[in-house]
Design a protein around this motif. Structure first.
Motif, short mmCIF file in Angstrom:
data_model
loop_
_atom_site.label_atom_id
_atom_site.label_comp_id
_atom_site.label_asym_id
_atom_site.label_seq_id
_atom_site.Cartn_x
_atom_site.Cartn_y
_atom_site.Cartn_z
N GLU A 3 11.44 4.47 13.83
CA GLU A 3 11.47 3.33 12.71
C GLU A 3 11.07 3.59 11.39
N GLN A 4 9.97 4.48 11.21
CA GLN A 4 9.48 4.76 9.90
C GLN A 4 10.44 5.50 8.97
N ALA A 7 13.00 2.94 7.93
CA ALA A 7 12.40 2.01 6.80
C ALA A 7 12.54 2.68 5.56
N ARG A 65 19.24 -1.93 6.04
CA ARG A 65 18.07 -1.44 6.39
C ARG A 65 17.25 -2.31 7.34
N LEU A 69 16.44 -1.71 11.43
CA LEU A 69 15.06 -2.01 12.05
C LEU A 69 15.19 -3.01 13.10
N THR A 205 7.45 -8.46 4.99
CA THR A 205 8.60 -7.62 4.63
C THR A 205 8.04 -7.34 3.06
N LEU A 283 9.79 -2.73 2.91
CA LEU A 283 10.14 -2.29 3.84
C LEU A 283 9.83 -0.81 4.32
#
Ligand code: PLP
Length: 421
Positions: A3-4, A7, A65, A69, A205, A283
């Motif tokens: 996820e990084q 993001a 995006r 996520l 966010t 994000l």
């Protein structure tokens, strides 16, 4: 991809665009190649940009995006979190229908569901999020959606997602989770079978209290629930306002598509491209920030739990918290930055809020700057005495949104405020 990485990269093709940063498409409209192109776009024979009330390339990157996520198939960004919640409801319910909503929700959601949509002829039936078995008795053939928060604001309950989803699935009813407090980093409602996720992106966010925004995200395969389901006949019958379009016949994510084509077209709570761009910046660091918010909030919750002036701390990370089991089941990597605690009465709560220096008296959450709020006199002021009890908001409740300052500085600030209260 992890996820990084999502993001930072999902939804944007920098090789095609040639810029490292996502550009801001600050435009109202788009030029068509010719009249045929324009007609094809309006007839959905081709997909593309028409007008920023409906879509915008900067918002498109943010939507893709965010959907990545959450693990969803598509998303549509809105002007605020409240717009996202209203759209999720209005996309399925009309006059004569009812929706089922948790009692413990953000104050704006309570007033929207309890008052505003009532004037549109939509009835709201409430259940206690700690007791999902109450839902079954509320369901009838006019029930269109079950709406609740994964972590409730401000009572900080954690919903038993699977228990609620299994009741909804028994009756082929859609579930919608407001995942604002947990964020897609700490909780992924689609993994528990939830159908639609909404957020106020104004909170974690953007992360620095910079921009109002919301988003509606749809799970993969939602068409299977909607297709030929009498509850959602308007997705299965021709939409006269769109030349007889039948949403469930399209090979596209239909829930968010209908929000875009019908509700955005007619109601227009569209995000500004600049706000979408700020959300994209947010994000990029969301996974890192959520870890720090969570670590700091946990230390503060432990400090408060040991303080003699505090009678109760609501933080799902604490083993003593009634929500710890659900939190451990549905959350990964932390328990977010929101916590609340109870002191003797309203006066003491307000003195504590006024006695802090670093914590600001503000009605917001999810900012890098720490915030202290007295919900009963602010965010929840419009609620009746019974609604306050139902929402878990006693007069002595203080809510903290733990920011990204040094943890010890925050504890020192609270120590001083509590000692002087
Ligand atoms: N949902 C939750 C859980 C919230 O905390 C809020 C605002 O505080 C909202 C929705 C509404 O979002 P917005 O202020 O972006 O309209």
């Amino acid at each position: 991809m992890h996820e990084q990485t999502l993001a930072i990269h999902a939804g944007y093709d920098k090789d095609a665009m040639g810029t490292m940063a996502v550009p801001i498409y600050q435009t109202t409209a788009y030029e068509f190649r010719d009249s045929e192109h324009a007609a094809n776009l309006f007839a959905l024979k081709e997909l593309g940009n028409i007008y920023t009330r409906l879509m915008n390339p900067t918002s498109d990157v943010f939507e893709k995006r965010f959907a990545a996520l959450e693990g969803g198939v598509a998303a549509i960004a809105t002007a605020s979190g409240m717009a996202a919640i209203f759209y999720a409801i209005a996309n399925v319910a009309e006059a004569g229908d009812n929706i089922i909503v948790a009692k413990q929700v953000y104050g704006g959601t309570t007033t929207l569901t309890g008052h505003t949509i009532k004037r549109f002829g939509i009835e709201t039936r409430y259940f206690n999020v700690a007791n999902p078995s109450e839902i079954e008795a509320l369901i009838d053939e006019k029930t269109k959606i079950i709406l609740f928060e994964s972590i409730t604001n401000p009572s900080i309950d954690v919903a038993d997602l699977s228990a609620i989803v299994s009741i909804a699935q028994k009756h082929d009813i859609m579930t919608c989770v407001d995942n604002t407090v947990a964020t897609p980093i700490l909780c992924k409602p689609f993994e528990s079978g939830v159908d639609v996720v909404v957020h106020s992106t104004s909170k974690y966010t953007t992360g620095q209290g910079l921009a109002l925004g919301g988003i509606v995200v749809e799970r993969h395969g939602l068409v299977d629930l909607i297709k030929d389901n009498d509850r959602y006949s308007h997705f299965n019958e021709p939409d006269e306002s769109y030349h007889g379009l039948v949403y469930s016949d399209l090979p596209l994510p239909l829930f968010t598509l209908r929000v875009r084509l019908a509700l955005m077209r007619d109601l227009g709570a569209t995000p500004a491209p600049f706000n979408s761009w700020l959300n994209i910046q947010g994000l990029e660091t969301l996974p890192l920030r959520m870890k720090q918010h969570s670590t700091s909030a946990m230390a503060i919750a432990e400090f408060l739990e040991a303080h003699p002036k505090v009678s109760k701390v609501n933080y799902p990370g604490l083993k003593s918290d009634a929500n710890h089991a659900n939190a451990s089941k549905y959350m990964k990597g932390g328990f977010s930055g929101l916590l609340s605690f109870e002191v003797a009465n309203k006066e003491t709560a307000q003195k504590i809020a006024d006695g802090t220096d670093i914590f600001a008296v503000v009605v917001n959450i999810g900012d890098s700057k720490s915030i202290i709020t007295h919900p009963a006199s602010t965010t929840h002021q419009q609620l009746s005495a019974q609604e306050l009890i139902d929402a878990g908001v006693p007069g002595g409740l203080v809510r903290l949104s733990v920011g990204l300052e040094d943890t010890q500085d925050l504890i020192d600030d609270l120590t001083k405020a509590l000692d002087n209260a």
